[in-house]
Scaffold this active site. Sequence first.
Site, mmCIF file in Angstrom:
data_model
loop_
_atom_site.group_PDB
_atom_site.id
_atom_site.type_symbol
_atom_site.label_atom_id
_atom_site.label_comp_id
_atom_site.label_asym_id
_atom_site.label_seq_id
_atom_site.Cartn_x
_atom_site.Cartn_y
_atom_site.Cartn_z
ATOM 1 N N GLU A 1 27.955 -3.324 -13.318
ATOM 2 C CA GLU A 1 27.906 -3.291 -14.776
ATOM 3 C C GLU A 1 28.953 -4.204 -15.398
ATOM 4 O O GLU A 1 28.667 -4.959 -16.329
ATOM 5 C CB GLU A 1 28.138 -1.858 -15.299
ATOM 6 C CG GLU A 1 27.156 -0.840 -14.779
ATOM 7 C CD GLU A 1 27.654 -0.094 -13.549
ATOM 8 O OE1 GLU A 1 27.394 1.126 -13.473
ATOM 9 O OE2 GLU A 1 28.282 -0.713 -12.675
ATOM 10 N N HIS B 1 32.385 -3.863 -10.292
ATOM 11 C CA HIS B 1 31.174 -3.039 -10.356
ATOM 12 C C HIS B 1 30.072 -3.883 -10.996
ATOM 13 O O HIS B 1 30.342 -4.756 -11.836
ATOM 14 C CB HIS B 1 31.416 -1.798 -11.205
ATOM 15 C CG HIS B 1 32.351 -0.809 -10.589
ATOM 16 N ND1 HIS B 1 32.307 0.521 -10.901
ATOM 17 C CD2 HIS B 1 33.361 -0.953 -9.683
ATOM 18 C CE1 HIS B 1 33.244 1.164 -10.223
ATOM 19 N NE2 HIS B 1 33.897 0.284 -9.486
ATOM 20 N N CYS C 1 32.844 1.818 -16.205
ATOM 21 C CA CYS C 1 31.691 1.030 -16.653
ATOM 22 C C CYS C 1 31.108 1.563 -17.955
ATOM 23 O O CYS C 1 30.670 0.789 -18.807
ATOM 24 C CB CYS C 1 30.641 0.978 -15.553
ATOM 25 S SG CYS C 1 31.241 0.129 -14.069
ATOM 26 N N CYS D 1 29.969 4.831 -13.968
ATOM 27 C CA CYS D 1 31.199 5.590 -13.841
ATOM 28 C C CYS D 1 31.969 5.496 -15.167
ATOM 29 O O CYS D 1 31.568 4.754 -16.067
ATOM 30 C CB CYS D 1 32.032 5.024 -12.690
ATOM 31 S SG CYS D 1 32.726 3.387 -13.051
#
Length: 162
Positions: free
Chosen positions: A60, A58, A91, A88
């Site tokens: 992040e 992801h 993260c 999410c």
Amino acid sequence: MAGGRENFDSWMQQALIEARAAGERGDIPIGALVVDANGTVLAVAGNRREVDRDPTAHAEVLALRDAAHQLGDWRLSDCTLVVTVEPCPMCAGASVLARISTLVIGAWNDEYGAAGSRWDLVRDRRLNHQVEVVGGIRAEECSALLKEFMADQRGGDNSPSS
């Protein structure tokens, strides 16, 4: 907190560039960057789950990893994480564990968001660190990018999962 609204807008613009690049690669268009206390951008990343075939790739997480590498320390205590879509749970948890001081969010994520929408992991008092959250920076632009991608690539499924 490093910067103000003017810096947040500028940083979000950089994150949006990464988000667009992620979308062009076939990944959900989410971009993130980490900025130090002086306003220096340490790391910029876009989602790479599809390209890398990595469920943890992801934007992040990638930006946090790179920033920690740049600083030579996993503690990003005086840093700001800027992300086009609310993180999410994975993260958000990474942000807490990295000791990020401020999280700047573009669009909220009612389905998977863990920084105030569905859950509020980053400000959970049961944890040893809480993150200040600033939301809604260039929200319409961030949301439109995501919705357009979902309509084009996922048959209209508008649920981002970072």
